[in-house]
Design a protein around this motif. Structure first.
Motif, mmCIF file in Angstrom:
data_model
loop_
_atom_site.group_PDB
_atom_site.id
_atom_site.type_symbol
_atom_site.label_atom_id
_atom_site.label_comp_id
_atom_site.label_asym_id
_atom_site.label_seq_id
_atom_site.Cartn_x
_atom_site.Cartn_y
_atom_site.Cartn_z
ATOM 1 N N THR A 167 0.782 -0.981 -0.222
ATOM 2 C CA THR A 167 -0.106 0.069 -0.059
ATOM 3 C C THR A 167 0.755 1.290 -0.004
ATOM 4 O OG1 THR A 167 -0.127 0.160 2.412
ATOM 5 C CG2 THR A 167 -1.955 -1.355 1.309
ATOM 6 N N GLY A 168 2.040 1.151 0.396
ATOM 7 C CA GLY A 168 2.837 2.318 0.635
ATOM 8 C C GLY A 168 2.825 3.059 1.802
ATOM 9 N N LEU A 169 1.837 2.696 2.991
ATOM 10 C CA LEU A 169 1.900 3.438 4.135
ATOM 11 C C LEU A 169 3.114 3.082 4.901
ATOM 12 C CD1 LEU A 169 -0.071 4.223 6.278
ATOM 13 C CD2 LEU A 169 -0.408 2.100 7.003
ATOM 14 N N THR A 170 3.642 4.177 5.224
ATOM 15 C CA THR A 170 4.835 4.118 6.101
ATOM 16 C C THR A 170 4.305 4.811 7.515
ATOM 17 O OG1 THR A 170 5.884 4.685 4.231
ATOM 18 C CG2 THR A 170 6.895 5.256 6.222
ATOM 19 N N GLN A 171 4.760 3.938 8.486
ATOM 20 C CA GLN A 171 4.631 4.318 9.926
ATOM 21 C C GLN A 171 5.732 4.581 10.578
ATOM 22 O OE1 GLN A 171 2.529 0.836 11.260
ATOM 23 N NE2 GLN A 171 0.616 1.783 10.956
ATOM 24 N N MET A 172 5.975 5.614 11.629
ATOM 25 C CA MET A 172 7.113 5.919 12.244
ATOM 26 C C MET A 172 6.600 5.787 13.895
ATOM 27 S SD MET A 172 7.619 7.085 9.349
ATOM 28 C CE MET A 172 6.592 8.428 9.054
ATOM 29 N N LEU A 173 7.323 5.088 14.494
ATOM 30 C CA LEU A 173 7.014 4.755 15.834
ATOM 31 C C LEU A 173 8.015 5.020 17.065
ATOM 32 C CD1 LEU A 173 5.429 1.271 15.241
ATOM 33 C CD2 LEU A 173 3.975 3.296 15.291
ATOM 34 N N GLY A 174 7.575 5.673 18.084
ATOM 35 C CA GLY A 174 8.495 5.884 19.029
ATOM 36 C C GLY A 174 9.349 7.356 18.873
ATOM 37 N N SER A 175 9.600 7.945 19.592
ATOM 38 C CA SER A 175 10.460 9.349 19.737
ATOM 39 C C SER A 175 10.528 9.590 18.049
ATOM 40 C CB SER A 175 11.782 8.867 20.214
ATOM 41 O OG SER A 175 11.666 8.584 21.413
ATOM 42 N N VAL A 176 9.660 10.044 17.538
ATOM 43 C CA VAL A 176 9.583 10.537 16.225
ATOM 44 C C VAL A 176 10.051 11.999 16.103
ATOM 45 C CG1 VAL A 176 8.273 10.857 14.189
ATOM 46 C CG2 VAL A 176 7.818 9.103 15.670
ATOM 47 N N LYS A 177 11.078 12.281 15.238
ATOM 48 C CA LYS A 177 11.288 13.608 15.041
ATOM 49 C C LYS A 177 11.460 13.903 13.806
ATOM 50 C CE LYS A 177 15.467 16.661 15.594
ATOM 51 N NZ LYS A 177 16.877 16.860 15.986
ATOM 52 N N THR A 178 10.566 15.083 13.306
ATOM 53 C CA THR A 178 10.536 15.413 11.881
ATOM 54 C C THR A 178 11.241 16.688 11.522
ATOM 55 O OG1 THR A 178 8.163 14.240 12.000
ATOM 56 C CG2 THR A 178 8.727 15.698 10.081
ATOM 57 N N ILE A 179 11.781 16.837 10.312
ATOM 58 C CA ILE A 179 12.408 17.890 9.936
ATOM 59 C C ILE A 179 11.768 18.284 8.493
ATOM 60 C CG2 ILE A 179 14.498 19.164 9.155
ATOM 61 C CD1 ILE A 179 15.972 17.317 11.168
ATOM 62 N N ILE A 180 11.022 19.213 8.297
ATOM 63 C CA ILE A 180 10.665 19.503 7.185
ATOM 64 C C ILE A 180 11.143 21.095 6.689
ATOM 65 C CG2 ILE A 180 8.343 20.236 5.710
ATOM 66 C CD1 ILE A 180 6.896 18.635 7.866
ATOM 67 N N SER A 181 11.788 20.907 5.284
ATOM 68 C CA SER A 181 12.487 21.931 4.935
ATOM 69 C C SER A 181 11.536 22.877 4.156
ATOM 70 C CB SER A 181 13.441 21.765 3.896
ATOM 71 O OG SER A 181 14.469 21.044 4.650
ATOM 72 N N PRO A 182 11.519 24.225 4.129
ATOM 73 C CA PRO A 182 10.692 24.972 3.399
ATOM 74 C C PRO A 182 10.644 25.119 2.029
ATOM 75 C CG PRO A 182 12.354 26.495 4.848
ATOM 76 C CD PRO A 182 12.655 25.266 4.966
ATOM 77 N N SER A 183 9.553 25.090 1.394
ATOM 78 C CA SER A 183 9.689 24.973 -0.050
ATOM 79 C C SER A 183 10.332 26.283 -0.789
ATOM 80 C CB SER A 183 8.052 24.897 -0.297
ATOM 81 O OG SER A 183 8.269 24.898 -2.064
ATOM 82 N N ALA A 184 10.924 26.118 -1.713
ATOM 83 C CA ALA A 184 11.823 27.033 -2.520
ATOM 84 C C ALA A 184 10.784 28.014 -3.272
ATOM 85 C CB ALA A 184 12.710 26.825 -3.421
ATOM 86 N N ASN A 185 9.573 27.379 -3.334
ATOM 87 C CA ASN A 185 8.391 28.343 -4.279
ATOM 88 C C ASN A 185 7.891 29.463 -3.308
ATOM 89 O OD1 ASN A 185 8.854 26.613 -6.300
ATOM 90 N ND2 ASN A 185 7.161 25.047 -5.709
#
Length: 159
Positions: free
Chosen positions: A141-159
């Motif tokens: 299905t392509g479903l991706t799960q992140m478990l335990g102490s999840v840290k996300t870094i999202i870079s701002p779009s260049a647009n």
């Protein structure tokens, strides 16, 4: 919709406590029915137990997906010699399309259509990254799960 609102919704979607679903992890969903190629510096095959062990510079390729590690154990079914599970250890890197996942350990279960990455598990999609205790990828299905102490870094779009 403003960039702030779009980024906020994307962030909330990605960092939900239990899981994240996006377009999927790389090309794995379309690669899963393609032939699999194994390479390594050494191979031990135990036909009686239907187990193969690959060591040093191991690389497993299926379509545009590549799993590399220092040590891999492959288990085949005893009835029809189909792949059941792949256990990868040490310096595990899984590339699929433009996406990359890294961990110290991985289990690829063909019967359950899953890949489980653990031990400093990291997922990179473009300039964005997620670090978690465990990353689970459903290859169907392509479903991706992140478990335990999840840290996300999202870079701002260049647009």
């Amino acid at each position: 919709m403003s960039k702030f609102v779009k980024t906020f919704f994307l962030t909330m979607f990605l960092v939900s406590p239990a899981f994240s679903e996006n377009a999927g992890f790389g090309s794995i969903a379309s690669d899963r029915n393609k032939p699999i190629q194994f390479t390594s510096d050494s191979l031990t095959f135990n036909q009686k137990d239907n187990i193969a062990e690959l060591f040093d510079e191991v690389e497993i390729i299926q379509g545009n997906s590549i799993l590399s590690a220092d040590k891999v154990k492959v288990i085949y079914s005893k009835t029809d010699n189909k792949l059941e599970k792949i256990f990868a250890e040490i310096n595990v890197v899984f590339k699929s399309g433009e996406d990359i996942a890294k961990a110290e350990n991985a289990i690829y279960s063909f019967s359950e259509d899953t890949i489980s990455l653990s031990g400093n598990a990291q997922l990179f999609q473009g300039s964005n990254s997620i670090i978690a205790d465990q990353i689970l990828i459903n290859t169907k299905t392509g479903l991706t799960q992140m478990l335990g102490s999840v840290k996300t870094i999202i870079s701002p779009s260049a647009n």
